[in-house]
Motif scaffolding. Structure first.
Motif, mmCIF file in Angstrom:
data_model
loop_
_atom_site.group_PDB
_atom_site.id
_atom_site.type_symbol
_atom_site.label_atom_id
_atom_site.label_comp_id
_atom_site.label_asym_id
_atom_site.label_seq_id
_atom_site.Cartn_x
_atom_site.Cartn_y
_atom_site.Cartn_z
ATOM 1 N N GLU A 97 0.861 -1.170 0.000
ATOM 2 C CA GLU A 97 0.000 0.000 0.000
ATOM 3 C C GLU A 97 0.906 1.232 0.000
ATOM 4 O O GLU A 97 1.759 1.372 0.890
ATOM 5 C CB GLU A 97 -0.885 -0.007 1.254
ATOM 6 N N VAL A 98 0.759 2.077 -1.002
ATOM 7 C CA VAL A 98 1.645 3.233 -1.110
ATOM 8 C C VAL A 98 0.982 4.460 -0.470
ATOM 9 O O VAL A 98 -0.119 4.850 -0.850
ATOM 10 C CB VAL A 98 1.971 3.533 -2.585
ATOM 11 N N ILE A 99 1.664 5.024 0.530
ATOM 12 C CA ILE A 99 1.177 6.263 1.145
ATOM 13 C C ILE A 99 1.900 7.405 0.447
ATOM 14 O O ILE A 99 3.115 7.551 0.599
ATOM 15 C CB ILE A 99 1.522 6.313 2.658
ATOM 16 N N PRO A 100 1.194 8.202 -0.338
ATOM 17 C CA PRO A 100 1.874 9.273 -1.061
ATOM 18 C C PRO A 100 2.214 10.438 -0.147
ATOM 19 O O PRO A 100 1.450 10.750 0.762
ATOM 20 C CB PRO A 100 0.844 9.709 -2.113
ATOM 21 N N CYS A 101 3.359 11.033 -0.397
ATOM 22 C CA CYS A 101 3.746 12.201 0.391
ATOM 23 C C CYS A 101 4.208 13.283 -0.592
ATOM 24 O O CYS A 101 5.317 13.230 -1.113
ATOM 25 C CB CYS A 101 4.873 11.820 1.351
ATOM 26 N N LEU A 102 3.318 14.217 -0.863
ATOM 27 C CA LEU A 102 3.627 15.260 -1.844
ATOM 28 C C LEU A 102 4.445 16.397 -1.254
ATOM 29 O O LEU A 102 5.079 17.151 -1.971
ATOM 30 C CB LEU A 102 2.324 15.813 -2.436
ATOM 31 N N ASN A 103 4.394 16.485 0.064
ATOM 32 C CA ASN A 103 5.171 17.535 0.715
ATOM 33 C C ASN A 103 6.260 16.898 1.581
ATOM 34 O O ASN A 103 5.986 16.345 2.641
ATOM 35 C CB ASN A 103 4.234 18.387 1.587
ATOM 36 N N PRO A 104 7.528 16.980 1.119
ATOM 37 C CA PRO A 104 8.619 16.274 1.804
ATOM 38 C C PRO A 104 8.731 16.625 3.287
ATOM 39 O O PRO A 104 9.198 15.808 4.074
ATOM 40 C CB PRO A 104 9.869 16.714 1.048
ATOM 41 N N ARG A 105 8.316 17.840 3.654
ATOM 42 C CA ARG A 105 8.407 18.227 5.070
ATOM 43 C C ARG A 105 7.490 17.385 5.955
ATOM 44 O O ARG A 105 7.652 17.362 7.167
ATOM 45 C CB ARG A 105 8.041 19.705 5.237
ATOM 46 N N GLU A 106 6.501 16.748 5.333
ATOM 47 C CA GLU A 106 5.543 15.980 6.131
ATOM 48 C C GLU A 106 5.904 14.497 6.254
ATOM 49 O O GLU A 106 5.142 13.721 6.819
ATOM 50 C CB GLU A 106 4.138 16.103 5.516
ATOM 51 N N THR A 107 7.061 14.142 5.700
ATOM 52 C CA THR A 107 7.422 12.719 5.685
ATOM 53 C C THR A 107 7.336 12.093 7.072
ATOM 54 O O THR A 107 6.702 11.058 7.274
ATOM 55 C CB THR A 107 8.856 12.544 5.138
ATOM 56 N N VAL A 108 7.982 12.759 8.038
ATOM 57 C CA VAL A 108 8.065 12.155 9.367
ATOM 58 C C VAL A 108 6.685 11.993 10.001
ATOM 59 O O VAL A 108 6.365 10.945 10.576
ATOM 60 C CB VAL A 108 9.013 12.976 10.269
ATOM 61 N N SER A 109 5.819 13.002 9.832
ATOM 62 C CA SER A 109 4.496 12.850 10.455
ATOM 63 C C SER A 109 3.695 11.741 9.781
ATOM 64 O O SER A 109 2.952 11.014 10.444
ATOM 65 C CB SER A 109 3.738 14.184 10.479
ATOM 66 N N LEU A 110 3.865 11.586 8.463
ATOM 67 C CA LEU A 110 3.173 10.471 7.797
ATOM 68 C C LEU A 110 3.689 9.123 8.300
ATOM 69 O O LEU A 110 2.934 8.172 8.461
ATOM 70 C CB LEU A 110 3.355 10.553 6.275
ATOM 71 N N ILE A 111 4.975 9.066 8.548
ATOM 72 C CA ILE A 111 5.556 7.816 9.042
ATOM 73 C C ILE A 111 4.960 7.464 10.399
ATOM 74 O O ILE A 111 4.572 6.330 10.669
ATOM 75 C CB ILE A 111 7.094 7.937 9.149
ATOM 76 N N LYS A 112 4.877 8.486 11.247
ATOM 77 C CA LYS A 112 4.331 8.234 12.588
ATOM 78 C C LYS A 112 2.882 7.780 12.495
ATOM 79 O O LYS A 112 2.420 6.953 13.269
ATOM 80 C CB LYS A 112 4.452 9.498 13.440
ATOM 81 N N LYS A 113 2.170 8.329 11.517
ATOM 82 C CA LYS A 113 0.754 8.005 11.396
ATOM 83 C C LYS A 113 0.528 6.606 10.803
ATOM 84 O O LYS A 113 -0.329 5.864 11.257
ATOM 85 C CB LYS A 113 0.124 9.064 10.493
ATOM 86 N N TYR A 114 1.324 6.254 9.796
ATOM 87 C CA TYR A 114 1.020 5.019 9.047
ATOM 88 C C TYR A 114 1.926 3.829 9.344
ATOM 89 O O TYR A 114 1.691 2.740 8.863
ATOM 90 C CB TYR A 114 1.035 5.297 7.544
ATOM 91 N N ASN A 115 3.002 4.074 10.080
ATOM 92 C CA ASN A 115 3.898 2.984 10.438
ATOM 93 C C ASN A 115 4.320 2.107 9.232
ATOM 94 O O ASN A 115 4.098 0.901 9.223
ATOM 95 C CB ASN A 115 3.212 2.122 11.508
ATOM 96 N N PRO A 116 4.927 2.717 8.228
ATOM 97 C CA PRO A 116 5.298 1.961 7.016
ATOM 98 C C PRO A 116 6.547 1.111 7.246
ATOM 99 O O PRO A 116 7.231 1.265 8.254
ATOM 100 C CB PRO A 116 5.604 3.070 6.011
ATOM 101 N N LYS A 117 6.820 0.227 6.275
ATOM 102 C CA LYS A 117 8.000 -0.640 6.363
ATOM 103 C C LYS A 117 9.238 0.008 5.753
ATOM 104 O O LYS A 117 10.356 -0.417 5.994
ATOM 105 C CB LYS A 117 7.736 -1.946 5.596
ATOM 106 N N ALA A 118 8.994 0.989 4.859
ATOM 107 C CA ALA A 118 10.132 1.616 4.189
ATOM 108 C C ALA A 118 9.702 2.966 3.620
ATOM 109 O O ALA A 118 8.508 3.244 3.495
ATOM 110 C CB ALA A 118 10.636 0.722 3.061
#
Ligand SMILES: Nc1ncnc2c1ncn2[C@@H]1O[C@H](COP(=O)(O)OP(=O)(O)O)[C@@H](O)[C@H]1O
Ligand SMILES: [Mg+2]
Length: 382
Positions: free
Chosen positions: A26-47
């Motif tokens: 499942e690909v979580i798109p991140c269009l704004n690089p500054r938000e990468t870390v918050s998306l990671i915290k939210k979705y707990n991805p593998k990579a």
């Protein structure tokens, strides 16, 4: 389904990647690089996958942000920019892999699978952060030298050790290519995995495919089941020496495995995924071989993503005294010494056979002086 975050400002790039991975992640798109870390915290991805050339907030900054996470995630750069400086900097900043565009779906899924698989032992190792392992060669041998060339080689080994990219080691015979290949393996997280070595020119054509890919019972008359060297080196390293001697069919076969990351045993209908790091060495100029039509350009490009060039000994003569000292201490006569005249004599020579020749020369001199004191008269360069 496991998730991965993909950082890219271009919508089309995100669509393309989501499409390529639709069956596997499942690909979580991140269009704004500054938000990468918050998306990671939210979705707990593998990579995390990311473009490196982002406007405003660069991919390097994203990689730095990832390093600050309590449990850094494996990251792979996907980019059209394949300038070695970009690649090295990205690997140095914490990316584990660097995939160049255009990619194929199988290439992408393979590399991603490998990325996620490889991060597991590393995270377990110390809980958090990147663990800097000492450079290691194993079996009590050391990579000697303090010249800028050699320091640079050590640096590159450190940067490249944990990457999945193939490494090409080039240099004249006797410059230490085997040593550097071992150092890459034993300094990497693969150190506890297998280390397989094959001299490419020495594999007879008739055995080639079964040597590389293995075979199933009955694949040909009398065939027994066996694993090929790619499979044997799974989770470890395969060192292909003298790659410049590879025949046309070997080159084609290698290209296939490197691109797909999968091997199929002869006589089998299923492919096996292999997580094998490939290191090649050559004392020939592959660029020249390509020009002469003796080496495939596409293969050269694949195996030479990362390159380590070993300079001939005559270009780093300042390392000679250290090497001499090292070889004497590790010889059968560890108390032997050498006169300063003899040492300058060694330093003045041009060493066409490089470090290997220096070692042999010292061994002969030690015998002649019966393990006591080496003088100029004991030295011959044969
Ligand atoms: N920097 C070095 N420090 C210590 N030993 C070295 C070094 N470079 C080469 N040697 C030794 O010289 C010999 C040849 O090295 P090797 O790695 O087999 O060279 P190549 O594969 O390039 O022909 C080996 O015995 C190796 O241990
Ligand atoms: Mg060698």
């Amino acid at each position: 389904m496991d998730r991965v975050v993909y950082v890219d400002e271009k919508k089309e790039a995100i669509q393309e990647l989501s499409f390529a991975l639709q069956d596997t992640y499942e690909v979580i798109p991140c269009l704004n690089p500054r938000e990468t870390v918050s998306l990671i915290k939210k979705y707990n991805p593998k990579a995390v996958l990311l473009e490196i050339a982002l406007r405003g907030y660069s991919g390097f900054q994203v990689l730095e942000d990832l390093q600050k996470l309590p449990h850094p995630l494996p990251a792979m750069v996907i980019s059209e920019h394949i300038d070695p400086l970009f690649v090295v900097r990205a690997l140095k900043t914490g990316a584990q892999d660097y995939l160049s565009r255009p990619y194929t779906i199988s290439m992408l899924t393979h590399r991603l699978k490998r990325l996620i698989a490889s991060s597991a032992p590393k995270n377990l190792e110390k809980g958090e952060g990147y663990v800097k392992r000492p450079l290691s060669i194993h079996k009590g041998s050391f990579f000697i030298g303090t010249s800028p060339f050699i320091q640079q080689v050590r640096e590159l080994v450190r940067f490249y050790a944990d990457s999945h990219y193939p490494v090409l080691i080039q240099g004249e015979s006797g410059t230490g290519k085997d040593l550097v290949a071992r150092m890459l393996h034993f300094s990497s997280y693969r150190a506890h995995g297998p280390y397989e070595v094959r001299n490419v020119g020495a594999i007879p054509l008739s055995l080639l495919e079964s040597e590389l890919f293995g075979c199933e019972v009955g694949a040909f008359t009398d065939a027994r089941q066996r694993k090929g060297c790619f499979e044997l080196a799974h989770n470890g390293t395969l060192f292909l020496d003298e790659i410049g001697n590879a025949s046309d069919s070997l080159q084609a076969a290698l290209l296939r495995v490197i691109e797909d990351g999968e091997v199929r045993r002869l006589g089998s209908t299923t492919s096996i995924f292999v997580n094998t790091r490939i290191i090649c060495a050559t004392n020939k100029d592959l660029g020249e071989l390509v020009k002469k039509g003796k080496f495939r350009d596409d293969l050269r490009y694949r195996i030479a993503h990362l390159v380590i060039s070993l300079p001939p000994l005559r270009k780093r003569k300042e390392d000679i005294p250290l090497l001499v000292e090292y070889f004497l201490r590790n010889s059968a006569f560890p108390d032997a010494s050498i006169s300063s005249k003899a040492l300058s004599f060694l330093q003045d020579y041009h060493w066409p056979g490089n470090v290997r020749q220096l070692r042999a020369c010292l061994e002969r001199a030690l015998l002649l002086c019966q393990g006591t004191h080496i003088e100029v008269g004991h030295i011959s360069f044969e």
